[in-house]
Design a protein around this motif. Structure first.
Motif, PDB file in Angstrom:
ATOM      1  N   GLN A  65       0.829  -1.206   0.000  1.00 50.49           N
ATOM      2  CA  GLN A  65       0.000   0.000   0.000  1.00 50.49           C
ATOM      3  C   GLN A  65       0.864   1.257   0.000  1.00 50.49           C
ATOM      4  O   GLN A  65       0.563   2.217  -0.712  1.00 50.49           O
ATOM      5  CB  GLN A  65      -0.957   0.002   1.202  1.00 50.49           C
ATOM      6  CG  GLN A  65      -1.889   1.191   1.236  1.00 50.49           C
ATOM      7  CD  GLN A  65      -2.766   1.305   0.001  1.00 50.49           C
ATOM      8  OE1 GLN A  65      -3.232   0.320  -0.557  1.00 50.49           O
ATOM      9  NE2 GLN A  65      -2.988   2.534  -0.455  1.00 50.49           N
ATOM     10  N   ARG A  66       1.932   1.250   0.769  1.00 55.26           N
ATOM     11  CA  ARG A  66       2.841   2.419   0.775  1.00 55.26           C
ATOM     12  C   ARG A  66       3.420   2.643  -0.620  1.00 55.26           C
ATOM     13  O   ARG A  66       3.542   3.793  -1.072  1.00 55.26           O
ATOM     14  CB  ARG A  66       3.946   2.233   1.812  1.00 55.26           C
ATOM     15  CG  ARG A  66       3.497   2.434   3.253  1.00 55.26           C
ATOM     16  CD  ARG A  66       4.657   2.496   4.226  1.00 55.26           C
ATOM     17  NE  ARG A  66       5.477   1.298   4.230  1.00 55.26           N
ATOM     18  CZ  ARG A  66       5.269   0.226   4.980  1.00 55.26           C
ATOM     19  NH1 ARG A  66       4.244   0.184   5.799  1.00 55.26           N
ATOM     20  NH2 ARG A  66       6.095  -0.809   4.920  1.00 55.26           N
ATOM     21  N   TRP A  67       3.795   1.560  -1.308  1.00 55.12           N
ATOM     22  CA  TRP A  67       4.344   1.709  -2.660  1.00 55.12           C
ATOM     23  C   TRP A  67       3.264   2.137  -3.648  1.00 55.12           C
ATOM     24  O   TRP A  67       3.530   2.934  -4.550  1.00 55.12           O
ATOM     25  CB  TRP A  67       5.066   0.438  -3.109  1.00 55.12           C
ATOM     26  CG  TRP A  67       6.418   0.382  -2.496  1.00 55.12           C
ATOM     27  CD1 TRP A  67       6.879  -0.497  -1.568  1.00 55.12           C
ATOM     28  CD2 TRP A  67       7.485   1.294  -2.741  1.00 55.12           C
ATOM     29  NE1 TRP A  67       8.170  -0.181  -1.221  1.00 55.12           N
ATOM     30  CE2 TRP A  67       8.566   0.907  -1.928  1.00 55.12           C
ATOM     31  CE3 TRP A  67       7.641   2.405  -3.565  1.00 55.12           C
ATOM     32  CZ2 TRP A  67       9.782   1.589  -1.926  1.00 55.12           C
ATOM     33  CZ3 TRP A  67       8.854   3.078  -3.561  1.00 55.12           C
ATOM     34  CH2 TRP A  67       9.902   2.672  -2.750  1.00 55.12           C
ATOM     35  N   THR A  68       2.049   1.664  -3.483  1.00 54.03           N
ATOM     36  CA  THR A  68       0.943   2.109  -4.340  1.00 54.03           C
ATOM     37  C   THR A  68       0.757   3.618  -4.194  1.00 54.03           C
ATOM     38  O   THR A  68       0.591   4.340  -5.191  1.00 54.03           O
ATOM     39  CB  THR A  68      -0.350   1.357  -3.978  1.00 54.03           C
ATOM     40  OG1 THR A  68      -0.149  -0.036  -4.212  1.00 54.03           O
ATOM     41  CG2 THR A  68      -1.531   1.846  -4.801  1.00 54.03           C
ATOM     42  N   GLU A  69       0.806   4.108  -2.967  1.00 51.14           N
ATOM     43  CA  GLU A  69       0.669   5.545  -2.718  1.00 51.14           C
ATOM     44  C   GLU A  69       1.845   6.325  -3.293  1.00 51.14           C
ATOM     45  O   GLU A  69       1.658   7.403  -3.864  1.00 51.14           O
ATOM     46  CB  GLU A  69       0.525   5.804  -1.217  1.00 51.14           C
ATOM     47  CG  GLU A  69      -0.791   5.288  -0.660  1.00 51.14           C
ATOM     48  CD  GLU A  69      -0.834   5.262   0.863  1.00 51.14           C
ATOM     49  OE1 GLU A  69       0.104   5.764   1.525  1.00 51.14           O
ATOM     50  OE2 GLU A  69      -1.823   4.727   1.400  1.00 51.14           O
ATOM     51  N   ALA A  70       3.057   5.800  -3.165  1.00 57.25           N
ATOM     52  CA  ALA A  70       4.237   6.482  -3.717  1.00 57.25           C
ATOM     53  C   ALA A  70       4.141   6.580  -5.236  1.00 57.25           C
ATOM     54  O   ALA A  70       4.472   7.617  -5.824  1.00 57.25           O
ATOM     55  CB  ALA A  70       5.514   5.754  -3.302  1.00 57.25           C
ATOM     56  N   ILE A  71       3.702   5.510  -5.876  1.00 57.18           N
ATOM     57  CA  ILE A  71       3.569   5.508  -7.335  1.00 57.18           C
ATOM     58  C   ILE A  71       2.546   6.554  -7.784  1.00 57.18           C
ATOM     59  O   ILE A  71       2.745   7.230  -8.792  1.00 57.18           O
ATOM     60  CB  ILE A  71       3.181   4.097  -7.833  1.00 57.18           C
ATOM     61  CG1 ILE A  71       4.355   3.129  -7.610  1.00 57.18           C
ATOM     62  CG2 ILE A  71       2.742   4.114  -9.292  1.00 57.18           C
ATOM     63  CD1 ILE A  71       3.985   1.656  -7.737  1.00 57.18           C
ATOM     64  N   ALA A  72       1.489   6.719  -7.017  1.00 49.60           N
ATOM     65  CA  ALA A  72       0.416   7.656  -7.384  1.00 49.60           C
ATOM     66  C   ALA A  72       0.717   9.099  -6.984  1.00 49.60           C
ATOM     67  O   ALA A  72       0.063  10.021  -7.472  1.00 49.60           O
ATOM     68  CB  ALA A  72      -0.900   7.211  -6.733  1.00 49.60           C
ATOM     69  N   TYR A  73       1.713   9.322  -6.126  1.00 50.62           N
ATOM     70  CA  TYR A  73       1.999  10.661  -5.622  1.00 50.62           C
ATOM     71  C   TYR A  73       2.447  11.560  -6.772  1.00 50.62           C
ATOM     72  O   TYR A  73       3.379  11.226  -7.510  1.00 50.62           O
ATOM     73  CB  TYR A  73       3.073  10.596  -4.527  1.00 50.62           C
ATOM     74  CG  TYR A  73       3.249  11.880  -3.782  1.00 50.62           C
ATOM     75  CD1 TYR A  73       2.284  12.310  -2.880  1.00 50.62           C
ATOM     76  CD2 TYR A  73       4.362  12.674  -3.989  1.00 50.62           C
ATOM     77  CE1 TYR A  73       2.445  13.498  -2.191  1.00 50.62           C
ATOM     78  CE2 TYR A  73       4.531  13.867  -3.310  1.00 50.62           C
ATOM     79  CZ  TYR A  73       3.574  14.271  -2.410  1.00 50.62           C
ATOM     80  OH  TYR A  73       3.731  15.454  -1.733  1.00 50.62           O
TER      81      TYR A  73
END
Length: 186
Positions: A48-56
Motif C-alpha cells: 500500500q505504501r508503494w501504491t501511494e508512492a507511485i500515485a503521488y
C-alpha cells in the motif's frame, strides 16, 4: 538475451517493488536493521505504501525490467528542504532546482547489468523535465559499491552527513550530488 528496459511504475508494480526492497535491504543491510524494520517491508501495508508512492504527483517511480522480470526501481522527485539543508538550516542557492534520488535499488542477483545506470538516467530525465539542474542522494558511508556507482557518473560527496537510527545501531550517511546530464549507456 532478454531485453532490459526502464519504465514508469504502475500501481500493479507495488508488490514487486516491495519484494525487491525487502530482498535488497535484507541482503545489503540485514546486519544494520532489526527484525521489525525488515518485516515492515513485506505484506499488504508495504504494498500500500508503494501504491501511494507511485500515485503521488511529485514523485516518479521507475522500474527496471529484464525480459518478464522486474529487477529494480528508483524513486525521484523534487528535493524536500530537509534533504538538502545544512546543519544551520540554510539551503543552497539552487534549492528550487535540486532533485532527490530517494531510492535506487537493483535486486542483487540482477546487479552489474546496467540496470542502476538506466534507472538513474530515467530519473535524471524526469527531474530535468521538472526543472531540476542537479540532484542529491543519501548513501550509507560503508556502502562502497553505491558510492562508487555515483562517482562513476560524476557525482561527488558533499559535506552534508546525517546519522540514522536503524533499530540496531546508528548509521552514518553521506550526501552525494551531481548534474543531471548523464552520459550513460541505456
Amino acid at each position: 538475451m532478454a531485453v532490459a528496459d526502464v519504465r514508469l511504475a504502475r500501481t500493479a508494480d507495488a508488490a514487486e517493488i516491495a519484494r525487491i526492497q525487502h530482498i535488497t535491504w535484507q541482503t545489503a543491510f540485514g546486519e544494520l536493521l532489526d527484525e521489525a524494520s525488515l518485516a515492515a517491508l513485506t505484506g499488504q501495508e508495504a504494498q500500500q505504501r508503494w501504491t501511494e508512492a507511485i500515485a503521488y504527483p511529485d514523485t516518479d517511480v521507475f522500474v527496471a525490467t529484464e525480459g518478464d522480470y522486474t529487477v529494480g526501481f528508483c524513486v525521484s522527485g523534487p528535493a524536500p528542504r530537509e534533504e538538502i539543508e545544512g546543519p544551520d538550516g540554510t539551503v543552497p542557492p539552487d534549492a528550487a532546482h535540486t532533485g532527490l534520488i530517494a531510492t535506487l535499488l537493483v535486486e542483487p542477483r540482477w546487479g552489474r547489468r546496467g540496470h542502476g545506470g538506466r534507472l538513474l538516467a530515467a530519473a535524471a530525465r524526469a527531474l530535468r523535465s521538472r526543472g531540476a539542474h542537479r540532484a542529491v542522494a543519501w548513501v550509507n558511508e560503508s556502502d562502497s559499491a553505491t558510492l562508487n556507482f555515483y562517482r562513476t557518473v560524476g557525482w561527488e560527496a558533499t559535506r552534508l552527513v546525517r546519522t540514522l537510527d536503524t533499530g540496531r545501531r546508528h548509521v552514518r550517511q553521506l550526501c552525494v550530488t551531481g548534474g543531471l546530464d548523464l552520459q550513460l549507456v541505456e
